[in-house]
Design an enzyme around this catalytic site. Structure first.
Site, short mmCIF file in Angstrom:
data_model
loop_
_atom_site.label_atom_id
_atom_site.label_comp_id
_atom_site.label_asym_id
_atom_site.label_seq_id
_atom_site.Cartn_x
_atom_site.Cartn_y
_atom_site.Cartn_z
N SER A 63 0.79 -1.25 0.00
CA SER A 63 0.00 0.00 0.00
C SER A 63 0.82 1.28 0.00
O SER A 63 0.24 2.36 -0.16
CB SER A 63 -0.95 0.01 1.19
OG SER A 63 -2.00 -0.86 0.94
N LYS A 66 0.18 3.27 -2.96
CA LYS A 66 -1.05 4.07 -3.10
C LYS A 66 -0.72 5.57 -3.12
O LYS A 66 -1.50 6.38 -3.63
CB LYS A 66 -2.04 3.74 -1.97
CG LYS A 66 -2.63 2.31 -2.07
CD LYS A 66 -3.59 1.99 -0.94
CE LYS A 66 -4.43 0.74 -1.13
NZ LYS A 66 -3.79 -0.55 -0.97
N TYR A 188 -4.82 -2.82 -10.05
CA TYR A 188 -4.64 -2.62 -8.60
C TYR A 188 -3.64 -3.64 -8.04
O TYR A 188 -2.72 -3.27 -7.29
CB TYR A 188 -5.99 -2.73 -7.87
CG TYR A 188 -5.85 -2.73 -6.37
CD1 TYR A 188 -5.70 -1.53 -5.66
CD2 TYR A 188 -5.83 -3.92 -5.64
CE1 TYR A 188 -5.54 -1.52 -4.29
CE2 TYR A 188 -5.66 -3.92 -4.26
CZ TYR A 188 -5.51 -2.72 -3.59
OH TYR A 188 -5.32 -2.72 -2.22
N TYR A 240 -4.53 3.62 8.25
CA TYR A 240 -5.89 3.08 8.44
C TYR A 240 -6.41 3.42 9.82
O TYR A 240 -6.31 4.58 10.23
CB TYR A 240 -5.90 1.56 8.17
CG TYR A 240 -5.01 1.20 7.02
CD1 TYR A 240 -5.34 1.62 5.73
CD2 TYR A 240 -3.81 0.53 7.19
CE1 TYR A 240 -4.50 1.36 4.67
CE2 TYR A 240 -2.97 0.25 6.13
CZ TYR A 240 -3.32 0.68 4.88
OH TYR A 240 -2.49 0.42 3.84
N VAL A 258 1.42 -3.71 3.76
CA VAL A 258 1.44 -5.01 4.45
C VAL A 258 2.69 -5.84 4.13
O VAL A 258 2.87 -6.91 4.68
CB VAL A 258 0.16 -5.85 4.22
CG1 VAL A 258 -1.05 -5.20 4.87
CG2 VAL A 258 -0.08 -6.11 2.74
N1 GLN Z 1 -2.44 -5.50 -1.62
C1 GLN Z 1 -2.90 -5.32 -0.28
C2 GLN Z 1 -4.40 -5.57 -0.18
O1 GLN Z 1 -5.14 -5.10 -0.99
C3 GLN Z 1 -2.56 -3.95 0.19
C4 GLN Z 1 -2.93 -3.69 1.63
C5 GLN Z 1 -1.91 -2.93 2.42
O2 GLN Z 1 -0.71 -2.89 2.13
N2 GLN Z 1 -2.36 -2.38 3.53
O3 GLN Z 1 -4.86 -6.23 0.69
#
Ligand code: GLN
Length: 304
Positions: A63, A66, A188, A240, A258
């Site tokens: 993420s 993003k 994505y 988050y 993650v």
């Molecule tokens: N690819 C991961 C997902 O969609 C990204 C989530 C993250 O890094 N918090 O679950």
């Protein structure tokens, strides 16, 4: 280099304590990464660099990407972007569906999965070769061009991506996804699969510590106001339902993934990137959080 000794000391201290948490085993490829990897790298706005531990090893940035996709979409659409998604913290987990029904398919912010799916849709609608053009954009942010998608990781996530598939279809049902959900999801998963190192991420994020300008060639990537706003979103939404806690304990703008990476920014001062794969219950790197809390406590400097 004023941070060298401090970073080394804090690294050793965090390293000597128990490495708690769990890897993101819901993505099978991420479960294979060695838990003991630990790296940190700082890049200051006056061109000082220092890395320690596994700071030159590639990892799945997940993420953290993003921020890159948001930056490109913001550059393309300007303020119209905010017709498609909000700028409020969600207070829910990164892959939550729960608010979307009440919010009629408008994700709360670009850093939860729902928001990042809308950003992926926007890039698909506005770019001829979205995958190549996003990569070229990220490569233009630093002198080191060595960042790539991982087909293996993208496929691994796709094979179990039921939650994201549900999210994308749900948003589509409200009319806030223009393209076919399969295309949006593939893009994505590709974006989440990007691999980079602590050292490279610190360089790639330098424009956000530098009022929208890259450190290596002074290109104004985003306006000063856009750069400020992305930092603000990282501050309020980058972790988050742990964003408040990150502000409380660390006090920097930041974004986690993650894969165990965290990039944190002190505008006009530095970018610091930490990587350690084990995650706490909210999906943020356990050692990464510990390291950064100790770092801003020791320097007595944060954005507050
Ligand atoms: N690819 C991961 C997902 O969609 C990204 C989530 C993250 O890094 N918090 O679950």
């Amino acid at each position: 280099m004023k941070y060298k000794e401090l970073i080394t000391q804090i690294f050793e201290k965090v390293h000597s304590t128990e490495n708690q948490g769990e890897k993101a085993s819901y993505i099978p490829e991420l479960a294979k990464v060695a838990s003991e990897n630990f790296g940190v790298h700082i890049s200051t706005t006056d061109s000082e660099q220092f890395g320690f531990g596994d700071f030159q090893d590639k990892f799945s940035i997940q993420s953290i990407s993003k921020v890159f996709s948001l930056a490109l979409a913001y550059k393309l659409l300007g303020e119209d972007l905010w017709n498609r998604l909000g700028v409020e913290p969600s207070g829910t987990g990164f892959n939550s569906l729960v608010q979307l029904e009440n919010d009629k398919g408008i994700p709360r912010n670009p850093f939860i999965n729902a928001g990042a799916l809308v950003i992926a849709d926007i890039l698909l609608s506005h770019l001829e070769n979205p995958k190549e053009e996003l990569l070229a954009f990220i490569r233009s942010l630093s002198a080191n061009k060595d960042i790539n998608y991982s087909t293996k990781i993208a496929y691994s996530e796709k094979s179990v991506g039921y939650r994201n598939i549900a999210l994308c279809n749900f948003i589509k049902s409200f009319g806030n996804i223009e393209n076919e959900p399969d295309k949006v999801l593939d893009f994505y998963f590709d974006i989440c699969s990007l691999e980079s190192t602590c050292e490279q991420l610190s360089a790639q994020f330098s424009f956000l510590a530098n009022n929208g300008k890259t450190a290596h060639d002074n290109t104004q990537v985003l306006t000063i106001s856009q750069s400020k706003r992305i930092n603000a979103l990282m501050q309020t939404c980058g972790f988050y339902d742990e964003s408040g806690e990150f502000a409380f304990k660390v006090g920097l703008a930041g974004k986690s993934g993650v894969g165990g990476g965290i990039v944190a920014i002190h505008p006009n001062q530095y970018v610091i990137t930490v990587w350690s794969p084990k995650l706490n219950a909210k999906g943020n790197s356990y050692r990464g959080m510990q390291f950064l809390e100790a770092f801003t406590t020791a320097t007595q400097q944060s954005i507050f």
